[in-house]
Design a protein around this motif. Structure first.
Motif, short mmCIF file in Angstrom:
data_model
loop_
_atom_site.label_atom_id
_atom_site.label_comp_id
_atom_site.label_asym_id
_atom_site.label_seq_id
_atom_site.Cartn_x
_atom_site.Cartn_y
_atom_site.Cartn_z
N ILE A 52 -5.92 -1.58 -1.41
CA ILE A 52 -5.52 -0.22 -1.08
C ILE A 52 -5.15 -0.20 0.39
CG2 ILE A 52 -6.24 2.19 -0.96
CD1 ILE A 52 -8.42 1.44 -3.09
N LEU A 53 -3.90 0.18 0.69
CA LEU A 53 -3.41 0.26 2.06
C LEU A 53 -2.83 1.65 2.28
CD1 LEU A 53 -2.00 -2.55 0.61
CD2 LEU A 53 -2.11 -3.14 2.99
N VAL A 71 5.28 -8.48 -2.32
CA VAL A 71 4.68 -8.49 -1.00
C VAL A 71 3.77 -9.70 -0.83
CG1 VAL A 71 4.73 -5.96 -0.84
CG2 VAL A 71 2.65 -7.11 -1.63
N SER A 72 3.49 -9.99 0.42
CA SER A 72 2.47 -10.96 0.79
C SER A 72 1.56 -10.27 1.79
CB SER A 72 3.13 -12.20 1.42
OG SER A 72 2.15 -13.13 1.84
N PHE A 73 0.27 -10.54 1.70
CA PHE A 73 -0.70 -9.93 2.60
C PHE A 73 -1.62 -11.03 3.09
CE2 PHE A 73 -4.51 -7.37 3.60
CZ PHE A 73 -3.92 -6.38 4.38
N CYS A 74 -1.73 -11.17 4.41
CA CYS A 74 -2.49 -12.26 5.01
C CYS A 74 -3.59 -11.72 5.90
CB CYS A 74 -1.54 -13.14 5.83
SG CYS A 74 -2.37 -14.49 6.69
N VAL A 75 -4.79 -12.28 5.77
CA VAL A 75 -5.89 -11.96 6.68
C VAL A 75 -6.39 -13.24 7.31
CG1 VAL A 75 -6.58 -9.93 5.34
CG2 VAL A 75 -7.76 -12.10 4.97
N ARG A 98 2.46 -7.33 -6.16
CA ARG A 98 3.47 -6.28 -6.25
C ARG A 98 2.86 -4.98 -5.76
NH1 ARG A 98 8.47 -7.80 -8.39
NH2 ARG A 98 8.25 -9.81 -9.39
N ALA A 99 3.64 -4.25 -4.98
CA ALA A 99 3.18 -3.00 -4.39
C ALA A 99 3.62 -1.81 -5.22
CB ALA A 99 3.70 -2.87 -2.97
N GLU A 100 2.81 -0.79 -5.18
CA GLU A 100 3.12 0.47 -5.85
C GLU A 100 2.81 1.60 -4.89
OE1 GLU A 100 0.93 3.34 -9.15
OE2 GLU A 100 0.42 1.21 -9.11
N LEU A 146 -0.71 0.55 -3.21
CA LEU A 146 -1.57 -0.36 -3.95
C LEU A 146 -0.86 -1.69 -4.08
CD1 LEU A 146 -2.79 1.91 -6.89
CD2 LEU A 146 -3.90 1.49 -4.68
N VAL A 147 -1.58 -2.76 -3.84
CA VAL A 147 -1.04 -4.10 -4.05
C VAL A 147 -1.87 -4.76 -5.14
CG1 VAL A 147 -0.62 -6.37 -3.06
CG2 VAL A 147 -0.20 -4.32 -1.68
#
Length: 159
Positions: A52-53, A71-75, A98-100, A146-147
């Motif tokens: 959740i972003l 999308v790609s999300f990196c921490v 995938r983002a929504e 949402l991802v």
């Protein structure tokens, strides 16, 4: 999907999720209609197999997500250069999915409360009530993203 080159540094799925839950923020990488890449740091919370972003309801990020939902999300957890060894101690996780964009107002409020709960002071009386007040004040201009996690890969060099 590319195989991880350094299999000896690969984290288990559970360890990757633990690191994902612990990190303070991540970088969302997306692509615009002109094929230009865009990375933006965001805070987040994980809810099962979903991130959740949130962010502004308009702008480059939203335009990119409307163009392409991949999308790609990196921490990154700890990071420490080991200069004498010409390497770095690190731990990181990369999520692809995938983002929504959430449009339903009631669903948006419930998800924003989960995000607020992660970053609010633990045990402070009324912190979720205060969050509810902020959401009522600013929620209409806030985008909720949402991802859905399709893949997750964690790596670490802790030696």
């Amino acid at each position: 999907m590319y195989p991880t080159r350094r299999q000896d540094r690969l984290l288990t799925n559970d360890a990757a999720l633990t690191l994902l839950d612990a990190a303070e923020y991540g970088v969302l990488s997306i692509t615009g209609a002109d094929a230009s890449p865009y990375g933006v740091p965001l805070n987040y919370v994980r809810d099962g197999e979903t991130l959740i972003l949130h962010g502004a309801g308009a702008g480059r990020k939203i335009d990119c997500l409307r163009h392409d939902d991949r999308v790609s999300f990196c921490v990154v957890g700890r990071s420490e250069p080991l200069r004498e060894k010409f390497t770095t101690r690190y731990e990181s996780v990369i999520v692809s999915g995938r983002a929504e964009l959430v449009e339903d107002a009631d669903r948006k409020v419930a998800l924003l409360l989960k995000l607020c709960d992660r970053f609010a002071p633990d045990g402070k009386p009324g912190h979720l009530a205060a969050a509810q007040t902020m959401i009522e004040k600013y929620g209409k201009g806030t985008a909720l993203i949402l991802v859905r996690i399709e893949t997750i890969t964690g790596k670490a060099n802790r030696g």
